[in-house]
Design an enzyme around this catalytic site. Structure first.
Site, PDB file in Angstrom:
ATOM      1  N   VAL B 102      38.211  38.078  34.965  1.00 37.76           N
ATOM      2  CA  VAL B 102      37.456  37.141  34.151  1.00 37.76           C
ATOM      3  C   VAL B 102      36.009  37.242  34.606  1.00 37.76           C
ATOM      4  CG1 VAL B 102      37.077  34.687  33.650  1.00 37.76           C
ATOM      5  CG2 VAL B 102      39.409  35.583  33.810  1.00 37.76           C
ATOM      6  N   CYS B 103      35.090  37.219  33.656  1.00 38.68           N
ATOM      7  CA  CYS B 103      33.659  37.142  33.985  1.00 38.68           C
ATOM      8  C   CYS B 103      33.275  38.363  34.839  1.00 38.68           C
ATOM      9  CB  CYS B 103      33.397  35.802  34.682  1.00 38.68           C
ATOM     10  SG  CYS B 103      31.683  35.243  34.720  1.00 38.68           S
TER      11      CYS B 103
END
Lengths: 232, 232
Positions: B102-103
């Site tokens: 994520v991210c």
């Protein structure tokens, strides 16, 4: 120079951690703000997601909050029988600019006597029970009544926190945080509320029945104490 | 009886905690699943939101993950120089059914040599840099290339996790979790991506420039190691 704005969130065992961590992420990006997590003691507090979070302050040492926030979860109902925690919430609320909750954290505010006659929301499965504590249950992802902001279930905490940020700091600050968090949600289903087209009606019924069966006695006991003034 | 599915997420100092806590909330509601947080040692790990989270396993003791997840944040870039952490990610990925981030956790996957030629996404501010590690940067809230799922910035982790849940457990399970989390988002602004109508163009430019200035050297160093095979 003004003092930083103080956000104090209550942490407790079996908190639904995203109720807490969604808003606290938003708070952490606010300019000139300090965000604390308060519990009885400084010790690892197990969340319902299987990991523990450390409080940053105790109920005794917490600074007076400008914004008080109570998240929800199964453990929120344990606080309804925790006179010290309710007293902390009541004392903090008396000096706070905003008194807020996410999800079933609303029941803690209610048990502390802070929702009498106030419009408020909570997780959909427990929504009907909110009336027992004198609140006026209103459906809404974020409900504001005066200085009391309540959010609906779990993920509504992110919307709640951005709305509160906009209220306190202005739209530009809130918009900027929304961009930083890349908050352009794209849920895979239209299934996030009991009325959504893809929501499972049987699950809705089961969840409401379950919440009533496991929580109603606790909430009624808290309501009785409120009326009797025992908790004051 | 089959063994529970094992989710192992990497925890590290200065993680953007919502990158981690959004997906882990979803994982915690999956049937017959175990979710762990792994770090070098069992000790409180400070997040960028000002509070600490406790790991549940060490890199040495972690079970083999079925799903490996690496969240992002400023601290993710410290992992690019952490050979033990990169080795953990590489070893886990070799045995995992799904390798995910994520991210800016995508940069950790990239530095571990897991994104060569793969389509992947990351937080918009660092998106252009992903190419340095051999990935094919693709804009998207969730990008899938084979068994590699990458999410965009921060809150995209919730969408990512629900999509992964649907992939592994089927739509009904994912829909049911979405309902339980009351995930019917209502952001206050249309400002969650650089292209959104209310996004602040100057902030976008500043953020991309800042990410480049603070992160490019680290990412290039990791890329050089990959090419040189030093980190293998």
């Amino acid at each position: 120079m003004t003092a930083p704005l103080r956000f104090v969130s209550v942490l407790f065992p079996r908190v639904t951690q995203l109720d807490l961590t969604g808003p606290v992420e938003v708070f952490s990006h606010l300019p000139d703000a300090v965000s604390d997590l308060a519990w009885h003691r400084i010790e690892p507090v197990p969340t319902s997601a299987g990991f523990s979070i450390l409080p940053t302050v105790t109920f005794d040492d917490a600074p007076q909050a400008d914004v008080l926030m109570v998240p929800g979860g199964q453990g929120a109902f344990d606080l309804l029988d925790d006179a010290v925690a309710l007293d902390f919430v009541r004392r903090q609320a008396a000096g706070a600019r905003y008194v807020t909750s996410v999800c079933t954290g609303a029941f803690v505010l209610g048990a502390a006597g802070l929702l009498g006659g106030r419009r408020a929301t909570t997780h959909w499965a427990s929504h009907p029970l909110l009336e027992v504590l004198g609140a006026v249950p209103e459906h809404g992802r974020v409900v504001r009544d005066g200085n009391v902001f309540t959010g609906g279930g779990v993920t509504s905490g992110i919307d709640f926190a951005l709305r509160l940020a906009a209220k306190i700091y202005g739209d530009n600050v809130a918009r900027s945080i929304q961009l930083g968090l890349e908050y352009a949600p794209a849920p895979p289903f239209d299934a996030g509320t009991p009325l959504a087209p893809e929501a499972d009606a049987a699950q809705v019924e089961r969840s409401i029945a379950h919440a009533r069966a496991t929580r109603e006695a606790i909430v009624r006991r808290a309501a009785d104490r409120l009326v009797g003034g025992v908790s004051s």
